[in-house]
Design a protein around this motif. Structure first.
Motif, PDB file in Angstrom:
ATOM      1  N   ASP A  57       0.981  -1.282   0.003  1.00  0.00           N
ATOM      2  CA  ASP A  57      -0.188   0.159   0.356  1.00  0.00           C
ATOM      3  C   ASP A  57       0.819   1.688  -0.231  1.00  0.00           C
ATOM      4  O   ASP A  57       0.443   2.225   0.530  1.00  0.00           O
ATOM      5  N   VAL A  58       2.251   1.237  -0.503  1.00  0.00           N
ATOM      6  CA  VAL A  58       3.223   2.088  -0.539  1.00  0.00           C
ATOM      7  C   VAL A  58       3.625   2.325  -1.757  1.00  0.00           C
ATOM      8  O   VAL A  58       3.380   1.042  -2.887  1.00  0.00           O
ATOM      9  N   GLU A  59       3.449   3.580  -3.133  1.00  0.00           N
ATOM     10  CA  GLU A  59       3.821   3.926  -4.433  1.00  0.00           C
ATOM     11  C   GLU A  59       5.369   3.295  -4.549  1.00  0.00           C
ATOM     12  O   GLU A  59       5.520   3.465  -3.638  1.00  0.00           O
ATOM     13  N   GLY A  60       5.524   2.278  -5.248  1.00  0.00           N
ATOM     14  CA  GLY A  60       6.706   1.601  -5.554  1.00  0.00           C
ATOM     15  C   GLY A  60       6.811   0.023  -4.215  1.00  0.00           C
ATOM     16  O   GLY A  60       7.821  -0.209  -4.648  1.00  0.00           O
ATOM     17  N   ARG A  61       6.255   0.318  -3.629  1.00  0.00           N
ATOM     18  CA  ARG A  61       5.948  -0.858  -2.435  1.00  0.00           C
ATOM     19  C   ARG A  61       7.156  -0.782  -1.694  1.00  0.00           C
ATOM     20  O   ARG A  61       8.037  -2.130  -1.617  1.00  0.00           O
ATOM     21  N   ARG A  62       7.431   0.841  -1.814  1.00  0.00           N
ATOM     22  CA  ARG A  62       9.208   0.332  -0.903  1.00  0.00           C
ATOM     23  C   ARG A  62       8.900   1.917   0.135  1.00  0.00           C
ATOM     24  O   ARG A  62       8.062   2.039  -0.264  1.00  0.00           O
ATOM     25  N   LEU A  63       9.139   1.016   1.694  1.00  0.00           N
ATOM     26  CA  LEU A  63       8.868   1.579   2.279  1.00  0.00           C
ATOM     27  C   LEU A  63       9.480   2.644   3.212  1.00  0.00           C
ATOM     28  O   LEU A  63      11.010   2.845   2.657  1.00  0.00           O
ATOM     29  N   PRO A  64       9.147   3.956   2.867  1.00  0.00           N
ATOM     30  CA  PRO A  64      10.294   5.448   3.302  1.00  0.00           C
ATOM     31  C   PRO A  64      10.884   4.635   4.764  1.00  0.00           C
ATOM     32  O   PRO A  64      10.766   4.197   6.115  1.00  0.00           O
ATOM     33  N   PRO A  65      11.823   5.050   5.012  1.00  0.00           N
ATOM     34  CA  PRO A  65      12.735   5.180   6.509  1.00  0.00           C
ATOM     35  C   PRO A  65      11.502   5.950   7.513  1.00  0.00           C
ATOM     36  O   PRO A  65      10.810   6.410   7.583  1.00  0.00           O
ATOM     37  N   GLU A  66      12.111   5.072   8.890  1.00  0.00           N
ATOM     38  CA  GLU A  66      11.755   4.773  10.054  1.00  0.00           C
ATOM     39  C   GLU A  66      11.650   6.839  10.512  1.00  0.00           C
ATOM     40  O   GLU A  66      12.648   7.120  10.133  1.00  0.00           O
ATOM     41  N   GLY A  67      11.260   6.798  10.589  1.00  0.00           N
ATOM     42  CA  GLY A  67      10.791   8.136  11.463  1.00  0.00           C
ATOM     43  C   GLY A  67       9.867   9.834  10.207  1.00  0.00           C
ATOM     44  O   GLY A  67       9.515  10.365  10.353  1.00  0.00           O
ATOM     45  N   THR A  68       9.377   8.756   8.943  1.00  0.00           N
ATOM     46  CA  THR A  68       8.973   9.493   8.331  1.00  0.00           C
ATOM     47  C   THR A  68       7.855   9.782   8.491  1.00  0.00           C
ATOM     48  O   THR A  68       7.112   8.799   8.623  1.00  0.00           O
ATOM     49  N   TYR A  69       7.298  10.739   8.129  1.00  0.00           N
ATOM     50  CA  TYR A  69       5.314  11.569   7.514  1.00  0.00           C
ATOM     51  C   TYR A  69       5.020  11.029   7.252  1.00  0.00           C
ATOM     52  O   TYR A  69       6.071  12.025   5.878  1.00  0.00           O
ATOM     53  N   LEU A  70       4.135  10.584   6.727  1.00  0.00           N
ATOM     54  CA  LEU A  70       3.079  10.598   5.507  1.00  0.00           C
ATOM     55  C   LEU A  70       1.741  10.664   6.001  1.00  0.00           C
ATOM     56  O   LEU A  70       0.613  10.399   6.358  1.00  0.00           O
ATOM     57  N   THR A  71       1.212  10.988   4.305  1.00  0.00           N
ATOM     58  CA  THR A  71      -0.316  11.290   4.281  1.00  0.00           C
ATOM     59  C   THR A  71      -0.968   9.430   4.352  1.00  0.00           C
ATOM     60  O   THR A  71      -0.762   9.017   3.013  1.00  0.00           O
ATOM     61  N   LEU A  72      -1.837   9.462   5.214  1.00  0.00           N
ATOM     62  CA  LEU A  72      -2.255   7.616   5.128  1.00  0.00           C
ATOM     63  C   LEU A  72      -3.798   7.856   5.382  1.00  0.00           C
ATOM     64  O   LEU A  72      -4.017   8.779   5.714  1.00  0.00           O
ATOM     65  N   ARG A  73      -4.587   7.045   4.729  1.00  0.00           N
ATOM     66  CA  ARG A  73      -6.061   6.566   4.393  1.00  0.00           C
ATOM     67  C   ARG A  73      -6.640   5.223   5.127  1.00  0.00           C
ATOM     68  O   ARG A  73      -5.564   4.822   4.992  1.00  0.00           O
ATOM     69  N   VAL A  74      -7.112   4.999   6.141  1.00  0.00           N
ATOM     70  CA  VAL A  74      -7.371   3.995   6.947  1.00  0.00           C
ATOM     71  C   VAL A  74      -8.704   3.529   6.248  1.00  0.00           C
ATOM     72  O   VAL A  74     -10.151   3.712   6.200  1.00  0.00           O
ATOM     73  N   THR A  75      -8.427   1.994   5.838  1.00  0.00           N
ATOM     74  CA  THR A  75      -8.588   1.013   5.195  1.00  0.00           C
ATOM     75  C   THR A  75      -9.567  -0.213   6.228  1.00  0.00           C
ATOM     76  O   THR A  75     -10.610  -0.655   5.088  1.00  0.00           O
ATOM     77  N   ARG A  76      -9.608  -0.300   7.441  1.00  0.00           N
ATOM     78  CA  ARG A  76     -10.170  -1.047   7.822  1.00  0.00           C
ATOM     79  C   ARG A  76      -9.846  -0.432  10.172  1.00  0.00           C
ATOM     80  O   ARG A  76      -8.941   0.396  10.259  1.00  0.00           O
ATOM     81  N   ALA A  77     -10.632  -1.460  10.131  1.00  0.00           N
ATOM     82  CA  ALA A  77     -10.755  -0.922  11.018  1.00  0.00           C
ATOM     83  C   ALA A  77      -9.803  -1.784  12.264  1.00  0.00           C
ATOM     84  O   ALA A  77      -9.771  -2.553  12.122  1.00  0.00           O
ATOM     85  N   ALA A  78      -9.231  -1.154  13.728  1.00  0.00           N
ATOM     86  CA  ALA A  78      -8.580  -1.756  14.530  1.00  0.00           C
ATOM     87  C   ALA A  78      -9.129  -3.203  15.047  1.00  0.00           C
ATOM     88  O   ALA A  78     -10.882  -3.308  14.855  1.00  0.00           O
ATOM     89  N   GLN A  79      -8.563  -4.353  15.697  1.00  0.00           N
ATOM     90  CA  GLN A  79      -9.439  -5.414  16.184  1.00  0.00           C
ATOM     91  C   GLN A  79      -8.113  -6.437  16.661  1.00  0.00           C
ATOM     92  O   GLN A  79      -7.681  -6.816  16.577  1.00  0.00           O
ATOM     93  N   GLY A  80      -9.334  -6.925  18.017  1.00  0.00           N
ATOM     94  CA  GLY A  80      -8.462  -7.449  18.739  1.00  0.00           C
ATOM     95  C   GLY A  80      -6.862  -7.844  19.229  1.00  0.00           C
ATOM     96  O   GLY A  80      -6.466  -8.014  19.191  1.00  0.00           O
ATOM     97  N   GLY A  81      -6.654  -6.007  19.697  1.00  0.00           N
ATOM     98  CA  GLY A  81      -5.285  -5.836  19.310  1.00  0.00           C
ATOM     99  C   GLY A  81      -4.378  -5.408  18.405  1.00  0.00           C
ATOM    100  O   GLY A  81      -3.259  -4.778  18.514  1.00  0.00           O
ATOM    101  N   LYS A  82      -5.296  -5.820  17.564  1.00  0.00           N
ATOM    102  CA  LYS A  82      -3.828  -5.226  15.907  1.00  0.00           C
ATOM    103  C   LYS A  82      -4.427  -3.888  15.207  1.00  0.00           C
ATOM    104  O   LYS A  82      -6.030  -3.564  15.703  1.00  0.00           O
ATOM    105  N   GLY A  83      -3.595  -3.108  15.342  1.00  0.00           N
ATOM    106  CA  GLY A  83      -4.337  -1.814  15.041  1.00  0.00           C
ATOM    107  C   GLY A  83      -4.637  -1.558  13.420  1.00  0.00           C
ATOM    108  O   GLY A  83      -5.071  -2.884  13.196  1.00  0.00           O
ATOM    109  N   LYS A  84      -4.906  -0.246  13.549  1.00  0.00           N
ATOM    110  CA  LYS A  84      -5.698  -0.716  11.981  1.00  0.00           C
ATOM    111  C   LYS A  84      -5.068  -0.385  11.145  1.00  0.00           C
ATOM    112  O   LYS A  84      -3.639   0.022  11.261  1.00  0.00           O
TER     113      LYS A  84
END
Length: 338
Positions: A57-84
């Motif tokens: 779900d990232v353009e180019g399928r490459r995650l940016p480095p830790e600490g990077t800020y991104l604009t995101l959309r929530v596609t699924r609600a949290a579930q049983g201890g698992k985040g959104k």
């Protein structure tokens, strides 16, 4: 919210505006920890929660480095201890926190069914929907839930659902899956199972069940159950999130239904809050009939505490009634008294 087609209940959502599930929200998040083994990363969200961003779900399928800020959309609600669940495949815009809230069920359904009449019993809700839908004249203020609809939707809160002619469906949600059993109640097995199949498909939507689902028909051999598979497939044909996998070795139909919003049983998991809000809705209806009447809500301490944990709901009642409701701790036998 209820969705009716020709007077028949087709969809139902119980949402709590002061505790939204977040689906559809646009927000800014920070990559907190890359998780190559999970093919994604954990993201720190503005509300203090942690979400998960798959690398797909990232353009180019490459995650940016830790600490990077991104604009995101929530596609699924949290579930049983698992985040959104999140996606970054949206325009990257500056800002902080939650940039835009996702639509609730009333707005989603109004957009999906542009010819439908939308009834809301609250003037503020009517105004909100009219603003969102460019002043549409199909938004009308009226009693949205009559007594029959109140009763039918209240029955969805129970684990069992009676079938015409006898028998019932029994829903058993577990952390890993949901088991659904057909109890014939002594009625004809073939007819009960045929009725149960149609109602099961409807209940999947009304309860918004998700994840692995097992359906155990009443009686019948595996061969007889297999003969009913075409009927089950036809009943599920218009439910996009559901995939029928077939009959497993135990003779149970196996299904998988995509999760987006929390199923009804998860929304109702806090029984004290559920009971308290039901009493508050009842009190609001009584206040509308007799505006000069002062009301006190009697309930067990746990129910009162749950209501006090959602002061926005109490404030909304006070605004509509013209005065706050008095909360009184009572014995367990008073839980249904308002």
């Amino acid at each position: 919210m209820a969705l009716l087609r020709d007077g028949e209940l087709e969809g139902y959502r119980l949402e709590r505006p002061y505790r939204p599930d977040g689906v559809g929200d646009i927000l800014r998040g920070r990559i907190a920890a890359a998780m190559p083994a999970l093919a994604g990363a954990f993201v720190a969200l503005p509300d203090g929660e942690t979400g998960f961003l798959p690398e797909g779900d990232v353009e180019g399928r490459r995650l940016p480095p830790e600490g990077t800020y991104l604009t995101l959309r929530v596609t699924r609600a949290a579930q049983g201890g698992k985040g959104k669940r999140l996606t970054a495949r949206i325009p990257q815009t500056p800002g902080e926190g939650v940039l835009e809230r996702g639509p609730d069920a009333a707005l989603r359904w109004a957009l999906a069914h542009p010819q439908a009449i939308v009834l809301a019993d609250d003037a503020a809700e009517v105004a909100r929907l009219r603003r969102a839908l460019a002043g549409s004249s199909r938004i009308r203020q009226a009693a949205a839930f009559d007594e029959a609809l109140e009763d039918e939707t209240a029955r969805l809160h129970d684990a069992s659902w009676s079938l015409p002619g006898g028998g019932c469906l029994i829903f058993s949600p577990l952390p890993a899956l949901t088991a659904v059993d057909v109890d014939s109640g002594g009625a004809d097995l073939r007819e009960t199972n045929r009725i149960a199949i149609a109602e099961f498909a409807r209940q999947l939507r009304l309860r918004d069940l998700a994840g692995p689902i097992l359906l155990d028909l009443a009686g019948l051999s595996v061969k007889q159950r297999t003969a009913l598979e075409p009927e089950l497939r036809a009943a599920l044909a218009h439910d996009g999130p559901t995939q029928l996998l077939g009959i497993g070795p135990l003779g149970l139909f196996e299904l998988r239904r995509a999760r987006i919003h929390p199923p009804l049983h998860e929304v109702l998991a806090d029984r004290s809050l559920t009971a308290g809000l039901a009493l508050l809705r009842r009190a609001a209806r009584e206040s509308a009939v007799a505006p000069s009447r002062r009301l006190a809500l009697h309930a067990p301490a746990a129910v009162i505490a749950a209501l006090e944990s959602m002061p926005e709901a109490l404030a909304e009642f006070a605004e509509g009634a013209g005065r706050p409701i008095e909360l009184r701790v009572a014995g367990q036998e008073d839980v249904t008294d308002a």
